[in-house]
Design an enzyme around this catalytic site. Structure first.
Site, PDB file in Angstrom:
ATOM      1  N   ASN A 139      51.683  68.271  19.633  1.00 40.14           N
ATOM      2  CA  ASN A 139      50.729  67.167  19.523  1.00 40.14           C
ATOM      3  C   ASN A 139      49.629  67.578  18.552  1.00 40.14           C
ATOM      4  OD1 ASN A 139      51.496  65.023  21.686  1.00 40.14           O
ATOM      5  ND2 ASN A 139      51.717  67.009  22.717  1.00 40.14           N
ATOM      6  N   GLU A 140      49.786  67.178  17.317  1.00 45.29           N
ATOM      7  CA  GLU A 140      48.885  67.576  16.254  1.00 45.29           C
ATOM      8  C   GLU A 140      47.593  66.757  16.289  1.00 45.29           C
ATOM      9  OE1 GLU A 140      49.393  70.171  14.697  1.00 45.29           O
ATOM     10  OE2 GLU A 140      51.424  70.426  13.949  1.00 45.29           O
ATOM     11  N   PRO A 141      46.554  67.176  15.548  1.00 40.28           N
ATOM     12  CA  PRO A 141      45.323  66.389  15.472  1.00 40.28           C
ATOM     13  C   PRO A 141      45.621  64.925  15.153  1.00 40.28           C
ATOM     14  CG  PRO A 141      44.976  68.499  14.429  1.00 40.28           C
ATOM     15  CD  PRO A 141      46.442  68.444  14.784  1.00 40.28           C
ATOM     16  N   SER A 144      46.594  62.924  17.708  1.00 41.66           N
ATOM     17  CA  SER A 144      47.435  62.460  18.811  1.00 41.66           C
ATOM     18  C   SER A 144      46.607  61.671  19.826  1.00 41.66           C
ATOM     19  CB  SER A 144      48.108  63.648  19.504  1.00 41.66           C
ATOM     20  OG  SER A 144      49.005  64.296  18.629  1.00 41.66           O
TER      21      SER A 144
END
Length: 643
Positions: free
Chosen positions: A174-176, A178
């Site tokens: 879950n990358e920035p 998300s």
């Protein structure tokens, strides 16, 4: 920074921020002395949960993570299974993520990782293992993700979710950006995430750009969450996650909303937390000498003043009234700190002959010392302490350098091909095996025998580059030792564990040289872990040798690599460098041509090693100057290891 943070004997959840010293914290966290201790505590909690569920005759649903952080947890679970009879017959697992596309058989797949590190060693029912399918057809991907979430719910939900944390603050993938309520889905990986994975894939171009990941919403539904963070590279994002505001730009901050989350941290990962780095800001504290030094340097940088210009108001305004009350007026405290810093600076790293050494970092005698420099990779010596290395040779000490590993996997195939083609073109009747290497590298069809020869060629490239640098410094070849420690020689990024043969090699060399000084890489920020294994080998060898009479005269100095430097208050020997010495060091680094322009393991910093290390040594000198000390072009710094 405190040398050791306050330790906790349990990782059981407690409401965060209820006590004065944790008032900045919004997530419960436990600090342990080592990742080994923390991993065993987490494994014990997981085992207890499994056993409790067995007593209740129900399944135990575990969410599992990959990467380096949980490996020791899995090792302990395997030990509990094999030695204490822990059964996994009632366990159902759901893994967080998988690269996409990615075949299960690929050694970099998380499917392979989980079976290699856990599943094939325990009695779990294969039907109870769930890992996102990295080869699901694109047109079926959305449906697969919905079914993955549905399978978790059908199993009763996650009883326990194990997490790591990326330097972007990602959990799972879950990358920035998300969303807090996101479910399992296909995502695009952030560049820094791919950079961090590049060493495993032998270059960022080989790292997949996409992945399947459980969503934030999926993770937050777990009844219990434990997040692991080890090492100083995680310190900044750990602080931001625990003390910062909830933000989609740091997805792990969403865990502040979970009512049963614990972060398990080692001292390095916890080092930026307010109660650890600046404890005087949260409560009264015991003012040890180390804490006094740390506080004064911090205060200087906070108010932008040199040490000798700090006044009573500065101390009082920033929570240090207790220190002032204990020490008296600011002037006396400032003088003491100034002298401490000033006495670390020396142009004589081997000790200055015929000088009073009572206020110098090194002994005057013996005037000519035997010095043993350990370098984990074949260029760490010149990158990290090239100026000091040069100075030791110039000042007449008997210097030995030991390259602990071959460094062969850091040489690209293109570089090896270039050397092989040159050899074949000059000597057309060369060994047919060499011609086979050229063909194999050109076609990318490499059998096992040819691969071993290619690794040998790469190792020789690193050796000859190293000899170029040591000869430039005037070191005789017979004082250069190539150790080729066996743990490294796997041909892959994944290395073997430190073995008895590795330790014996180090011990025998120390016994042979009988050094008055040992220099070793204390930089544990190495992105692929070789530095730590090499340091562990040295420490173990020293522990076994410390009763030998020659060790009574041996001092150990730790240097750091191209990524980080010791803080001013941690430095016990600072070796200044002139512009000419900086240029000589740069030239020595340039002998390592295979590592100059096409670095295999660059890390997130795109600058060449010589650029980043020059800026680092300049920054160290500038920080000393800002504290009111003499101005130098650059400085190399060392911290003493006491055994």
């Amino acid at each position: 920074m405190q040398k050791n943070a306050p330790q906790s004997s349990t990782i059981s959840y407690k409401t965060p921020g209820q006590f004065e010293e944790t008032r900045f914290e919004k997530i419960h966290n436990v600090i342990v002395n080592s990742s080994e201790i923390g991993s065993k505590a987490v494994a014990r909690e997981m085992a207890d949960l499994i056993l409790q569920k067995q007593k209740e005759n129900v399944t135990c649903v575990l969410g599992l993570a990959t990467g380096s952080s949980p490996i020791k947890v899995y090792s302990e679970l395997i030990r509990l299974h094999k030695e204490e009879g822990l059964s996994f017959h009632n366990v159902i697992t759901f893994n967080l993520d998988e690269y996409y596309p990615m075949e299960k058989e690929n050694v970099e797949s998380y499917h392979y990782f989980m079976h290699d590190h856990l599943f094939k060693h325990i009695d779990i029912n294969p039907k109870n293992i769930h890992i996102p399918d990295g080869m699901v057809a694109p047109e079926n991907l959305d449906q697969f993700c919905m079914e993955y979430d549905a399978a978790i719910l059908a199993a009763g939900g996650l009883d326990f979710q194990l997490l790591g944390i990326g330097r972007t603050g990602h959990i799972g993938f879950n990358e920035p950006g998300s969303h807090a309520n996101s479910g399992t889905r296909n995502i695009t990986l952030a560049h820094i995430t791919r950079v961090d994975a590049a060493s495993s894939f032998l270059g960022i171009n080989n790292v997949p750009r996409r992945a399947i990941t459980m969503g934030i919403g999926t993770i937050k539904k777990a009844k219990r969450i434990v997040l692991l963070a080890w090492g100083e590279n995680k310190a900044s994002v750990v602080k931001e996650t625990i003390e910062g505001e909830i933000s989609s730009q740091v997805p792990a901050t969403y865990l502040q909303e979970h009512s049963n989350t614990t972060f398990v941290l080692d001292n390095e990962a916890a080092s930026q937390l307010t109660r650890i780095k600046t404890p005087w800001l949260v409560s009264s504290c015991a003012w040890t000498e180390a804490l006094k030094s740390s506080a004064i340097v911090w205060l200087c940088e906070r108010v932008n003043k040199p040490v000798l210009k700090l006044n009573d108001k500065d101390y009082n305004d920033f929570g240090m009234s207790g220190l002032l009350a204990e020490e008296g007026v600011a002037y006396d405290l400032n003088i003491k700190m100034f002298n401490t810093l000033q006495r670390t600076i020396t142009g004589w790293p081997g000790g200055k002959p015929n000088a009073d050494d009572s206020n110098r970092p090194e002994r005057a005698l013996p005037a000519k010392k035997r010095v043993l420099i350990f370098s984990p990779h074949p260029d760490d010596d010149v990158i990290s302490m090239g100026g000091t290395f040069d100075r030791l040779v110039e000042q007449g000490h008997e210097v030995h350098v030991a390259y602990q590993t071959s460094g062969n996997i850091a040489v690209s195939d293109e570089e090896a091909l270039r050397y092989a083609e040159v050899a074949v073109s000059i000597f057309p009747e060369a060994n047919p095996d060499l011609k086979g290497v050229v063909q194999a590298l050109q076609t990318k069809k490499i059998d096992r025998q040819t691969e071993l020869l290619i690794r040998k060629i790469k190792g020789q490239i690193r050796r000859k580059e190293s000899l170029g640098a040591t000869r430039f410094f005037g070191l005789p070849d017979e004082q250069v030792h190539f150790l080729d420690m066996p743990f490294y020689e796997t041909g892959t990024v994944k290395k073997n564990h430190l073995g008895e043969q590795d330790i014996t090699i180090i011990r025998d060399l120390i016994t042979t040289v009988k050094p008055h000084q040992i220099y070793a890489a204390g930089d544990l920020a190495d992105p692929h872990g070789t530095h730590k294994v090499c340091l562990d080998a040295i420490f173990t060898a020293i522990e076994r040798l410390k009763t030998e009479s020659f060790m009574n005269d041996c001092w150990v100095w730790l240097y750091r690599g191209a990524w980080h430097e010791w803080e001013p208050q941690e430095i016990e020997m600072a070796v200044p460098m002139s512009e000419d010495q900086v240029l000589r060091k740069r030239k020595a680094i340039f002998y390592h041509q295979s590592q100059k322009d096409n670095v295999m393991f660059q890390g997130e910093d795109s600058r060449e090693f010589w650029v980043r290390v020059e800026e680092r040594t300049k920054k160290t000198a500038d920080r000393f100057n800002d504290l009111g000390l003499a101005e130098y072009t650059a400085m190399e710094a060392f911290k003493r290891y006491y055994f």
